[in-house]
Design a protein around this motif. Sequence first.
Motif, PDB file in Angstrom:
ATOM      1  N   ALA A   1       0.899  -1.336  -0.034  1.00  8.15           N
ATOM      2  CA  ALA A   1      -0.117  -0.200  -0.118  1.00  8.15           C
ATOM      3  C   ALA A   1       0.999   1.375   0.038  1.00  8.15           C
ATOM      4  O   ALA A   1       0.386   2.521  -0.972  1.00  8.15           O
ATOM      5  CB  ALA A   1      -0.968  -0.170   1.203  1.00  8.15           C
ATOM      6  N   ALA A   2       2.302   1.430   0.748  1.00  2.00           N
ATOM      7  CA  ALA A   2       2.739   1.831   1.075  1.00  2.00           C
ATOM      8  C   ALA A   2       3.425   2.166  -0.723  1.00  2.00           C
ATOM      9  O   ALA A   2       3.624   3.758  -1.219  1.00  2.00           O
ATOM     10  CB  ALA A   2       3.604   2.202   1.588  1.00  2.00           C
ATOM     11  N   ALA A   3       4.004   1.800  -1.489  1.00  3.30           N
ATOM     12  CA  ALA A   3       4.274   1.892  -2.637  1.00  3.30           C
ATOM     13  C   ALA A   3       3.676   2.384  -3.705  1.00  3.30           C
ATOM     14  O   ALA A   3       4.198   3.206  -3.970  1.00  3.30           O
ATOM     15  CB  ALA A   3       4.869   0.249  -2.929  1.00  3.30           C
TER      16      ALA A   3
ATOM     17  N   ARG B   1      12.395  11.051  -8.236  1.00  6.11           N
ATOM     18  CA  ARG B   1      12.340   9.896  -8.455  1.00  6.11           C
ATOM     19  C   ARG B   1      12.904   8.992  -7.285  1.00  6.11           C
ATOM     20  O   ARG B   1      12.478   9.302  -6.122  1.00  6.11           O
ATOM     21  CB  ARG B   1      13.895  10.147  -9.254  1.00  6.11           C
ATOM     22  N   TYR B   2      13.005   7.291  -7.775  1.00  8.01           N
ATOM     23  CA  TYR B   2      13.050   6.838  -6.157  1.00  8.01           C
ATOM     24  C   TYR B   2      14.992   6.599  -6.094  1.00  8.01           C
ATOM     25  O   TYR B   2      15.218   6.342  -7.202  1.00  8.01           O
ATOM     26  CB  TYR B   2      12.318   5.231  -6.676  1.00  8.01           C
ATOM     27  N   THR B   3      14.823   6.193  -5.078  1.00  8.37           N
ATOM     28  CA  THR B   3      16.020   6.199  -4.558  1.00  8.37           C
ATOM     29  C   THR B   3      15.705   4.622  -3.946  1.00  8.37           C
ATOM     30  O   THR B   3      15.881   4.544  -3.492  1.00  8.37           O
ATOM     31  CB  THR B   3      16.286   7.492  -3.314  1.00  8.37           C
ATOM     32  N   GLY B   4      17.841   4.619  -4.535  1.00  4.01           N
ATOM     33  CA  GLY B   4      18.314   3.648  -3.235  1.00  4.01           C
ATOM     34  C   GLY B   4      18.182   2.567  -4.872  1.00  4.01           C
ATOM     35  O   GLY B   4      16.989   2.099  -4.921  1.00  4.01           O
ATOM     36  N   PHE B   5      18.915   1.476  -4.156  1.00  2.00           N
ATOM     37  CA  PHE B   5      18.661  -0.113  -4.862  1.00  2.00           C
ATOM     38  C   PHE B   5      17.303  -0.524  -4.399  1.00  2.00           C
ATOM     39  O   PHE B   5      16.432  -0.772  -5.396  1.00  2.00           O
ATOM     40  CB  PHE B   5      20.152  -0.751  -4.729  1.00  2.00           C
ATOM     41  N   ASP B   6      16.770  -0.189  -2.994  1.00  2.37           N
ATOM     42  CA  ASP B   6      15.336  -1.005  -3.208  1.00  2.37           C
ATOM     43  C   ASP B   6      14.552   0.401  -3.032  1.00  2.37           C
ATOM     44  O   ASP B   6      13.710   0.007  -2.917  1.00  2.37           O
ATOM     45  CB  ASP B   6      15.603  -1.161  -1.151  1.00  2.37           C
ATOM     46  N   ARG B   7      14.568   0.921  -3.544  1.00  2.00           N
ATOM     47  CA  ARG B   7      13.489   2.264  -4.027  1.00  2.00           C
ATOM     48  C   ARG B   7      12.598   2.321  -2.529  1.00  2.00           C
ATOM     49  O   ARG B   7      11.444   3.120  -3.438  1.00  2.00           O
ATOM     50  CB  ARG B   7      13.191   2.054  -5.085  1.00  2.00           C
ATOM     51  N   SER B   8      13.608   2.455  -1.850  1.00  2.00           N
ATOM     52  CA  SER B   8      12.595   2.841  -0.634  1.00  2.00           C
ATOM     53  C   SER B   8      12.773   4.619  -0.013  1.00  2.00           C
ATOM     54  O   SER B   8      11.754   4.536   0.733  1.00  2.00           O
ATOM     55  CB  SER B   8      13.830   1.929   1.054  1.00  2.00           C
TER      56      SER B   8
ATOM     57  N   TYR C   1       1.072   3.798  -2.458  1.00  2.00           N
ATOM     58  CA  TYR C   1       0.910   5.217  -2.075  1.00  2.00           C
ATOM     59  C   TYR C   1       1.927   6.286  -3.416  1.00  2.00           C
ATOM     60  O   TYR C   1       1.044   7.231  -3.425  1.00  2.00           O
ATOM     61  CB  TYR C   1       1.007   5.297  -1.117  1.00  2.00           C
ATOM     62  N   SER C   2       2.619   5.625  -2.808  1.00  2.00           N
ATOM     63  CA  SER C   2       4.576   6.853  -3.395  1.00  2.00           C
ATOM     64  C   SER C   2       3.970   7.479  -4.502  1.00  2.00           C
ATOM     65  O   SER C   2       4.333   8.222  -4.940  1.00  2.00           O
ATOM     66  CB  SER C   2       5.441   6.127  -3.378  1.00  2.00           C
ATOM     67  N   LYS C   3       3.314   6.454  -5.346  1.00  2.00           N
ATOM     68  CA  LYS C   3       2.782   6.814  -6.764  1.00  2.00           C
ATOM     69  C   LYS C   3       2.326   8.122  -7.358  1.00  2.00           C
ATOM     70  O   LYS C   3       2.327   9.013  -8.097  1.00  2.00           O
ATOM     71  CB  LYS C   3       1.787   5.686  -7.883  1.00  2.00           C
ATOM     72  N   GLY C   4       1.047   8.158  -6.212  1.00  3.95           N
ATOM     73  CA  GLY C   4       0.475   9.567  -6.514  1.00  3.95           C
ATOM     74  C   GLY C   4       0.636  10.121  -5.940  1.00  3.95           C
ATOM     75  O   GLY C   4       0.890  11.557  -6.448  1.00  3.95           O
ATOM     76  N   TYR C   5       1.768  10.081  -5.036  1.00  2.82           N
ATOM     77  CA  TYR C   5       2.572  11.439  -4.786  1.00  2.82           C
ATOM     78  C   TYR C   5       3.548  11.815  -5.566  1.00  2.82           C
ATOM     79  O   TYR C   5       3.496  12.878  -5.501  1.00  2.82           O
ATOM     80  CB  TYR C   5       3.126  10.555  -3.795  1.00  2.82           C
ATOM     81  N   MET C   6       3.861  10.724  -6.263  1.00  2.00           N
ATOM     82  CA  MET C   6       5.309  11.161  -7.298  1.00  2.00           C
ATOM     83  C   MET C   6       4.199  12.225  -7.827  1.00  2.00           C
ATOM     84  O   MET C   6       4.571  12.872  -9.153  1.00  2.00           O
ATOM     85  CB  MET C   6       6.113  10.226  -7.108  1.00  2.00           C
ATOM     86  N   ALA C   7       3.081  11.578  -8.471  1.00  2.00           N
ATOM     87  CA  ALA C   7       2.701  12.223  -9.600  1.00  2.00           C
ATOM     88  C   ALA C   7       1.881  13.844  -9.198  1.00  2.00           C
ATOM     89  O   ALA C   7       2.265  14.488 -10.109  1.00  2.00           O
ATOM     90  CB  ALA C   7       1.047  11.807  -9.957  1.00  2.00           C
ATOM     91  N   PHE C   8       1.663  13.737  -8.264  1.00  2.00           N
ATOM     92  CA  PHE C   8       1.175  15.257  -7.604  1.00  2.00           C
ATOM     93  C   PHE C   8       2.819  16.378  -7.314  1.00  2.00           C
ATOM     94  O   PHE C   8       2.737  17.281  -7.524  1.00  2.00           O
ATOM     95  CB  PHE C   8       1.149  15.309  -6.036  1.00  2.00           C
ATOM     96  N   LEU C   9       4.014  15.689  -6.664  1.00  2.00           N
ATOM     97  CA  LEU C   9       4.768  16.186  -6.978  1.00  2.00           C
ATOM     98  C   LEU C   9       5.145  17.106  -8.431  1.00  2.00           C
ATOM     99  O   LEU C   9       6.222  17.595  -8.457  1.00  2.00           O
ATOM    100  CB  LEU C   9       6.095  15.338  -6.575  1.00  2.00           C
ATOM    101  N   ASP C  10       4.765  16.006 -10.251  1.00  2.00           N
ATOM    102  CA  ASP C  10       5.621  16.233 -10.902  1.00  2.00           C
ATOM    103  C   ASP C  10       4.536  17.317 -11.295  1.00  2.00           C
ATOM    104  O   ASP C  10       4.754  18.059 -12.702  1.00  2.00           O
ATOM    105  CB  ASP C  10       5.330  14.994 -11.744  1.00  2.00           C
TER     106      ASP C  10
ATOM    107  N   THR D   1      14.857  14.329   0.400  1.00  2.00           N
ATOM    108  CA  THR D   1      14.972  13.134   0.265  1.00  2.00           C
ATOM    109  C   THR D   1      14.753  12.636   1.260  1.00  2.00           C
ATOM    110  O   THR D   1      14.201  12.912   2.269  1.00  2.00           O
ATOM    111  CB  THR D   1      16.334  12.061  -0.037  1.00  2.00           C
ATOM    112  N   VAL D   2      13.188  11.817   0.447  1.00  2.00           N
ATOM    113  CA  VAL D   2      12.354  11.543   1.722  1.00  2.00           C
ATOM    114  C   VAL D   2      12.330   9.978   1.829  1.00  2.00           C
ATOM    115  O   VAL D   2      12.132   9.077   0.688  1.00  2.00           O
ATOM    116  CB  VAL D   2      10.508  12.142   1.987  1.00  2.00           C
ATOM    117  N   SER D   3      11.721   9.204   2.679  1.00  2.00           N
ATOM    118  CA  SER D   3      11.022   8.083   2.875  1.00  2.00           C
ATOM    119  C   SER D   3      10.200   7.120   2.811  1.00  2.00           C
ATOM    120  O   SER D   3       8.625   8.209   3.077  1.00  2.00           O
ATOM    121  CB  SER D   3      11.662   6.950   4.320  1.00  2.00           C
ATOM    122  N   VAL D   4       9.306   6.391   1.178  1.00  2.00           N
ATOM    123  CA  VAL D   4       8.555   5.792   1.009  1.00  2.00           C
ATOM    124  C   VAL D   4       7.045   5.926   2.484  1.00  2.00           C
ATOM    125  O   VAL D   4       7.026   6.346   2.546  1.00  2.00           O
ATOM    126  CB  VAL D   4       8.791   5.039  -0.171  1.00  2.00           C
ATOM    127  N   TYR D   5       7.654   4.902   3.070  1.00  2.00           N
ATOM    128  CA  TYR D   5       7.057   4.640   4.512  1.00  2.00           C
ATOM    129  C   TYR D   5       6.862   5.302   5.417  1.00  2.00           C
ATOM    130  O   TYR D   5       6.014   5.980   5.743  1.00  2.00           O
ATOM    131  CB  TYR D   5       7.688   3.699   5.470  1.00  2.00           C
TER     132      TYR D   5
END
Length: 460
Positions: free
Chosen positions: A26-28, A248-255, A30-39, A440-444
């Motif tokens: 659910a957090a992952a 953009r997602y950051t980190g190998f784990d996209r966290s 959620y982050s899609k909607g948030y990134m669209a808001f940022l863009d 930079t922030v954390s998705v969670y």
Amino acid sequence: MYKMSKELYYEQKHISDIICDEEKAAAAEYSKGYMAFLDNGKTERECVSYAIELAKANGFVEYAPGMEVVPGAKFYRNNRDKALVLAVIGTEKLDRGCNIAGAHIDSPRLDLKQNPLYEDSEMALFKTHYYGGIKKYQWVTLPLALHGVVIKKDGTKVVINIGEDETDPVFVVTDLLPHLGADQNKKSLGEAFTGENLNILVGSTPVSGEGASRMKDLVLQMLNEKYGIVEEDFLSAEIEAVPAGKARYTGFDRSLITAYGHDDRSCSYAELKAIFDIDTPVKTAVCILSDKEEVGSDGVSGMQSADFEYFMEELCDAQGVKLRHCFANSFCLSADVCNAFDPNFPEVSEKRNNGKINYGIALMKYTGARGKSGSSDASPEIIAMLRRQFGEAEVVWQMAALGKVDQGGGGTIAKFMANRNIDTIDAGIPVLSMHAPFETVSVYDCYMTYKGVKAVYGIK
Ligand code: MN
Ligand code: MN
């Protein structure tokens, strides 16, 4: 034999060790909607127009005097296209108070001056005036996009948005090469770059023929062709240079997410999504997206503006109750970011009390500087109430303080809400590189802030 009484200790855990896989997904999402808001929202005006678009799709209508203020009604109030308040009317009348979440949608940037365009050494440039607290060295040699509006003399509005599309050109503030940086290197970080030197390079081709300012001339011709504007129109324009590029997602784990404007669009989106996702609440839920927080919340679109009272009083009047009764019984979560502990700069933080990434929404009892100066210090009664509320709603949260005592400080809209006789506490997302062009922030943590605001809207 001594045995450690573990149950007596306050222990915090990393979010990953607490939440289930379903919530991680659910957090992952959620982050899609948030990134669209940022863009879609790189200025306060863009945030307002995108938020209104989302609000309409979620059943909100613009409030107009005379409308029925009944349970379940969803209203928004657009303050001059630069700040927005949304409300979902509760089953209880407004004199019982509201649950408010207040964030801000302005972010540090370079504003164009009112007479920006000039030519020097056969280059065309824009003069700027920075907005908010920036470290000036971070804004040079960075692709910039121009966003804003030009209001022509006849009142027509021209929207400017150039530098985000991959086929668009970008703009840049140049810096000195290290080879010739001997004198610059001797200066302190704060002195080496001046606000007056943050001039943006916007062109270098001359118009053909003879003339004194042929590069400026070409830029004016192109602006006239594309936007139908003349130089004088800059006088009534508000154009902001912001870092070009998408979140953009950051980190190998996209966290993590790296983007421009997490402060405070991360909390703004959390509030929006929360107010869209609730059913008719018991107490009226209010979502504030304010302007001018980065420069003190002054002015007609800032949180100190009477526009908030104007809207809330309209709602109260419609129910035949008094605004002062509403405010006295209301609660406000001042949703704003805090600094995250950074292992590169441990010396400015006190580890026991600093906010950490991936530990959830961070409550701040107080902000301010030195001896808590300029802070709204939330009461322990309020914190205890939130401990219960967050516990019931399974919100992962932490208590945070902004760095070491005497190291600096900051403020939010909290005190302006508290000054209205509304119980208020700061809470938000821990940010790395706050106020930098890319933060930079954390998705969670973003997701937990959404859950936190939703829990606040559920307070009875
Ligand atoms: Mn902020
Ligand atoms: Mn800020």
